[in-house]
Design a protein around this motif. Structure first.
Motif, short mmCIF file in Angstrom:
data_model
loop_
_atom_site.label_atom_id
_atom_site.label_comp_id
_atom_site.label_asym_id
_atom_site.label_seq_id
_atom_site.Cartn_x
_atom_site.Cartn_y
_atom_site.Cartn_z
N ALA A 1 -4.97 -3.35 -0.32
CA ALA A 1 -4.04 -2.28 0.37
C ALA A 1 -3.37 -1.73 -0.66
CB ALA A 1 -2.82 -3.14 1.18
N TYR A 2 -3.09 -2.25 -1.65
CA TYR A 2 -2.33 -1.57 -3.08
C TYR A 2 -3.23 -0.50 -3.31
CZ TYR A 2 0.26 -1.57 -7.43
OH TYR A 2 0.96 -1.21 -8.50
N TYR A 3 -4.19 -0.68 -3.89
CA TYR A 3 -5.17 0.26 -4.63
C TYR A 3 -5.60 1.16 -3.43
CZ TYR A 3 -4.48 -2.39 -8.83
OH TYR A 3 -4.13 -2.99 -9.90
N ILE A 4 -5.94 1.10 -2.28
CA ILE A 4 -6.12 2.23 -1.24
C ILE A 4 -5.15 3.13 -1.22
CG2 ILE A 4 -6.55 2.36 1.13
CD1 ILE A 4 -8.48 0.20 1.30
N GLY A 5 -4.00 2.48 -1.13
CA GLY A 5 -2.91 3.46 -1.17
C GLY A 5 -2.49 4.27 -2.16
N SER A 6 -2.93 3.59 -3.36
CA SER A 6 -2.75 4.45 -4.59
C SER A 6 -3.92 5.60 -4.63
CB SER A 6 -2.93 3.49 -5.88
OG SER A 6 -3.28 4.08 -7.07
N SER A 7 -5.06 4.95 -4.41
CA SER A 7 -6.09 6.10 -4.35
C SER A 7 -6.04 7.28 -3.40
CB SER A 7 -7.59 5.49 -3.90
OG SER A 7 -7.78 4.43 -5.03
N VAL A 8 -5.54 7.02 -2.11
CA VAL A 8 -5.55 7.82 -0.85
C VAL A 8 -4.37 8.78 -1.07
CG1 VAL A 8 -5.30 8.27 1.44
CG2 VAL A 8 -6.82 6.35 0.70
N LEU A 9 -3.10 8.20 -1.40
CA LEU A 9 -1.88 9.09 -1.47
C LEU A 9 -1.78 9.66 -2.83
CD1 LEU A 9 0.69 6.60 0.21
CD2 LEU A 9 -0.66 8.61 1.29
N GLY A 10 -2.27 8.94 -3.83
CA GLY A 10 -2.40 9.48 -5.19
C GLY A 10 -3.29 10.81 -5.45
N GLY B 1 0.62 -1.20 0.06
CA GLY B 1 -0.05 -0.06 0.03
C GLY B 1 0.87 1.25 0.01
N LEU B 2 1.80 1.17 0.88
CA LEU B 2 2.82 2.56 0.94
C LEU B 2 3.57 2.67 -0.53
CD1 LEU B 2 3.89 2.43 4.46
CD2 LEU B 2 2.12 3.66 3.61
N ALA B 3 4.04 1.50 -0.99
CA ALA B 3 4.65 1.60 -2.24
C ALA B 3 3.92 2.41 -3.23
CB ALA B 3 5.40 0.31 -2.58
N SER B 4 2.68 1.54 -3.39
CA SER B 4 1.62 2.20 -4.45
C SER B 4 1.72 3.27 -4.20
CB SER B 4 0.69 1.35 -4.52
OG SER B 4 -0.40 1.62 -5.23
N GLY B 5 1.15 3.85 -3.24
CA GLY B 5 0.94 5.34 -3.09
C GLY B 5 1.80 6.40 -3.34
N LEU B 6 3.10 6.11 -2.96
CA LEU B 6 4.32 6.76 -3.39
C LEU B 6 4.57 6.80 -4.79
CD1 LEU B 6 6.97 8.07 -2.66
CD2 LEU B 6 7.92 5.85 -2.44
N PHE B 7 4.68 5.62 -5.51
CA PHE B 7 4.92 5.64 -6.95
C PHE B 7 3.63 6.23 -7.74
CE2 PHE B 7 4.55 3.30 -10.80
CZ PHE B 7 5.92 3.44 -11.26
N VAL B 8 2.42 6.11 -7.52
CA VAL B 8 1.42 7.03 -8.35
C VAL B 8 1.43 8.27 -7.86
CG1 VAL B 8 -1.05 7.18 -8.36
CG2 VAL B 8 -0.26 4.88 -8.06
N SER B 9 1.77 8.77 -6.68
CA SER B 9 1.99 10.25 -6.28
C SER B 9 2.93 10.68 -7.21
CB SER B 9 2.09 10.26 -4.84
OG SER B 9 1.11 9.93 -4.11
N ALA B 10 3.98 10.22 -7.21
CA ALA B 10 5.45 10.72 -7.89
C ALA B 10 4.86 11.04 -9.48
CB ALA B 10 6.24 9.69 -7.65
N TYR B 11 4.43 9.66 -9.97
CA TYR B 11 4.03 9.91 -11.50
C TYR B 11 2.83 10.98 -11.93
CZ TYR B 11 7.17 6.80 -13.47
OH TYR B 11 8.30 6.06 -13.91
N ASN B 12 1.74 11.10 -10.93
CA ASN B 12 0.91 12.18 -11.07
C ASN B 12 1.52 13.29 -10.95
OD1 ASN B 12 -1.33 10.25 -11.13
ND2 ASN B 12 -2.18 10.74 -8.75
#
Length: 355
Positions: free
Chosen positions: A346-355, A224-235
């Motif tokens: 967890a992966y996609y919640i991290g992507s949605s919330v942090l992204g 979840g944390l890795a996905s959120g960081l990654f999507v946020s960076a590319y957004n």
């Protein structure tokens, strides 16, 4: 009886899983390079425009849990193919949205459809591949997601710059429909798992048992944390590259997502290295490479910015491949589908919330 790695059915299954990952991420993340264009079109801020991606990943997270909870009641092959077909059509329909609300609705419905795919695909790998091949098979699936994410972003960025984002979304849907046809021809039938509860619903005790396993919880948190960081960076990358000091065009910004090619390679390599060196060593190495990439990407010089994104992409996809494969090995045999669903939730919640 399990098939060997050189058996024709095994090769067809591997190609099918690769294409399933490719199609899913092409549709899901194709909108990412369009965020600056959507912000201008609908007079939105950068955070608001990111909802075009976040509503899809958020709806997908909920649908993943629902599909896993009813995993024993559905035919996996039919479910995945139907979901991919409908998602491609919804993506095409969203290209004709009259307003921002309609576009978000279309993207959310597409996310619900795609939620039927990752958990089923990853559970299929965990349950059917020999134990020694799980990490490699999961790495191949993740490679497909990386290539799909790259193709959707790069292709859409170029097409949108030349012909507009509506045509770009239609092109992604057309490519996805072609992929669905190939998977339909190649993918072998998947045996339906035995029912684990009344009417096919998974008992709540199964979920609690998985959530009380500290090894699985750590893997869920990591994903979840890795996905959120990654999507946020590319957004954020699209907005940063459009402004000072880079001033890149949409086509040039789309090409930045070619960095995903390194993720295609690293996910497969990480799966093989995990077999030789152990999951924990490869996971820590992936974390360090990701952190280094984030630091290097802070540079205002374009070459170093690209190097940073490449390093971050290498580390992230290696991390994702190791974590997802590890979940399949740690989870009890009877609840692998539910364990992979919780990881993806967890992966996609991290992507949605942090992204």
């Amino acid at each position: 009886m399990s098939s060997g790695p050189h058996d024709p059915s095994s090769r067809q299954a591997a190609v099918s899983l690769f294409l399933i990952g490719f199609i899913t991420f092409s549709l899901l993340y194709a909108v990412q390079p369009l965020l600056p264009s959507l912000a201008r079109r609908y007079a939105l801020g950068s955070a608001d425009s990111a909802l075009a991606l976040s509503v899809s990943t958020g709806a997908l997270a909920f649908a993943i849990w629902l599909c896993a909870a009813r995993a024993s009641a559905w035919d996996r092959r039919r479910l995945m193919l139907s979901a991919l077909l409908l998602a491609a059509l919804l993506n095409a329909a969203s290209a004709f949205s009259a307003n921002w609300s309609e576009l978000l609705l279309g993207r959310a419905l597409m996310g619900v459809c795609l939620g039927a795919v990752p958990a089923m695909a990853m559970a299929h790998v965990a349950e059917t591949a020999p134990p020694g091949q799980v990490a490699g098979a999961m790495g191949l699936y993740v490679s497909g997601t990386a290539l799909g994410g790259m193709t959707g972003r790069v292709g859409l960025g170029i097409v949108a710059d030349q012909h507009g984002w509506t045509v770009g979304l239609l092109a992604v849907s057309g490519l996805s429909l072609l992929g669905v046809g190939i998977v339909w021809r190649l993918m072998p039938s998947v045996p339906r798992p035995r029912a684990t509860g009344r009417s096919g619903w998974v008992p709540s005790a199964t979920w609690w048992a998985l959530l009380s396993d500290p090894r699985l919880l750590r893997l869920f948190l990591c994903g979840g944390l890795a996905s959120g960081l990654f999507v946020s960076a590319y957004n954020y990358a699209g907005f940063r590259l459009q402004g000072e000091p880079f001033l890149l065009s949409p086509t040039q910004i789309g090409l930045i997502f070619c960095c995903y090619a390194f993720g295609v390679m690293s996910s497969g390599v990480a799966g093989r290295l995990a077999l030789r060196l152990g999951q924990q060593r490869v996971l820590w190495a992936s974390v360090l490479v990701t952190a280094l990439g984030v630091l290097v990407s802070q540079s205002d010089r374009l070459p170093w910015f690209v190097v940073g994104l490449c390093l971050m992409t290498v580390g992230f996809f290696a991390m994702h491949a190791v974590c997802s494969g590890w979940v399949g090995l740690v989870a009890p045999e009877a609840s692998k589908a539910q364990a992979t669903a919780l990881y993806l939730l967890a992966y996609y919640i991290g992507s949605s919330v942090l992204g």
